[in-house]
Design a protein around this motif. Structure first.
Motif, PDB file in Angstrom:
ATOM      1  N   SER A  20     -45.138   4.893  12.982  1.00  0.00           N
ATOM      2  CA  SER A  20     -45.248   3.740  12.082  1.00  0.00           C
ATOM      3  C   SER A  20     -45.537   2.435  12.823  1.00  0.00           C
ATOM      4  O   SER A  20     -45.937   1.447  12.206  1.00  0.00           O
ATOM      5  N   SER A  50     -49.792   0.495   2.989  1.00  0.00           N
ATOM      6  CA  SER A  50     -48.661   1.183   3.608  1.00  0.00           C
ATOM      7  C   SER A  50     -47.923   0.191   4.504  1.00  0.00           C
ATOM      8  O   SER A  50     -48.530  -0.725   5.064  1.00  0.00           O
ATOM      9  N   PRO A  51     -46.620   0.390   4.696  1.00  0.00           N
ATOM     10  CA  PRO A  51     -45.874  -0.488   5.604  1.00  0.00           C
ATOM     11  C   PRO A  51     -46.140  -0.214   7.086  1.00  0.00           C
ATOM     12  O   PRO A  51     -45.736  -1.002   7.936  1.00  0.00           O
ATOM     13  N   GLU A  76     -44.094   1.549  -0.159  1.00  0.00           N
ATOM     14  CA  GLU A  76     -43.703   2.791   0.525  1.00  0.00           C
ATOM     15  C   GLU A  76     -44.510   3.993   0.041  1.00  0.00           C
ATOM     16  O   GLU A  76     -44.610   4.988   0.754  1.00  0.00           O
ATOM     17  N   TRP A  77     -45.077   3.922  -1.159  1.00  0.00           N
ATOM     18  CA  TRP A  77     -45.788   5.079  -1.710  1.00  0.00           C
ATOM     19  C   TRP A  77     -47.199   5.263  -1.148  1.00  0.00           C
ATOM     20  O   TRP A  77     -47.943   6.105  -1.619  1.00  0.00           O
ATOM     21  N   THR A  79     -47.544   5.805   2.345  1.00  0.00           N
ATOM     22  CA  THR A  79     -47.353   6.370   3.683  1.00  0.00           C
ATOM     23  C   THR A  79     -48.043   7.733   3.767  1.00  0.00           C
ATOM     24  O   THR A  79     -48.375   8.341   2.744  1.00  0.00           O
ATOM     25  N   THR A  82     -46.989  11.005   1.468  1.00  0.00           N
ATOM     26  CA  THR A  82     -46.659  10.843   0.053  1.00  0.00           C
ATOM     27  C   THR A  82     -47.504  11.807  -0.776  1.00  0.00           C
ATOM     28  O   THR A  82     -48.670  12.052  -0.473  1.00  0.00           O
TER      29      THR A  82
END
Length: 150
Positions: A20, A50-51, A76-77, A79, A82
């Protein structure tokens, strides 16, 4: 409605940092700017990203290249792992948005929106930009207008 899906640009190789936290390479930044040029003149209402660092950097480069004023919506959805159906649920009431994410999600999402579940994923290179069109966002009802690879 239109939906654009952009895979992040080339990132640093896996190393001592978590996935990440991998940043874009110089080549990745150049790829993203070439893809961003494809979006000039398009009506985009929001950028969702995405984060993960490389997706955030990608979204910010696009935002700056387009002179897009609203803030990037970090979710978050988007990444890598998912499920595409979870992404589709989030998009029910949106139109003309750009999603910035990762494989395998990008390839699976593009296939899912065009064909439904059970089809092979679309192949999307780093900074690959896909454009989908449809009357409404329903699983299996979108048409892939193009995938452009920088």
């Amino acid at each position: 409605m239109k939906l654009w899906v952009l895979r992040h640009g080339e990132a640093e190789p896996y190393g001592s940092r978590p996935d990440s936290e991998r940043a874009l390479t110089l080549h990745g930044r150049e790829e993203v700017l070439r893809s961003a040029a494809e979006l000039i003149g398009q009506t985009i209402t929001a950028i969702y990203a995405s984060p993960y660092l490389r997706a955030q950097e990608t979204a910010q480069l696009v935002r700056e290249a387009l002179g897009f004023e609203p803030e990037i919506r970090t979710v978050e959805w988007l990444t890598p792992d998912t499920d595409p159906d979870k992404v589709a649920e989030q998009l029910v009431s949106v139109s003309d948005v750009l999603l910035v994410s990762h494989n395998p999600l990008v390839g699976h999402l593009l296939s899912y929106l065009q064909h439904g579940a059970g089809h092979p994923p679309e192949k999307v290179s780093t900074a690959g930009l896909a454009e989908l069109k449809g009357d409404e966002l329903r699983i299996g009802s979108m048409k892939l207008k193009s995938i452009k690879h920088p």
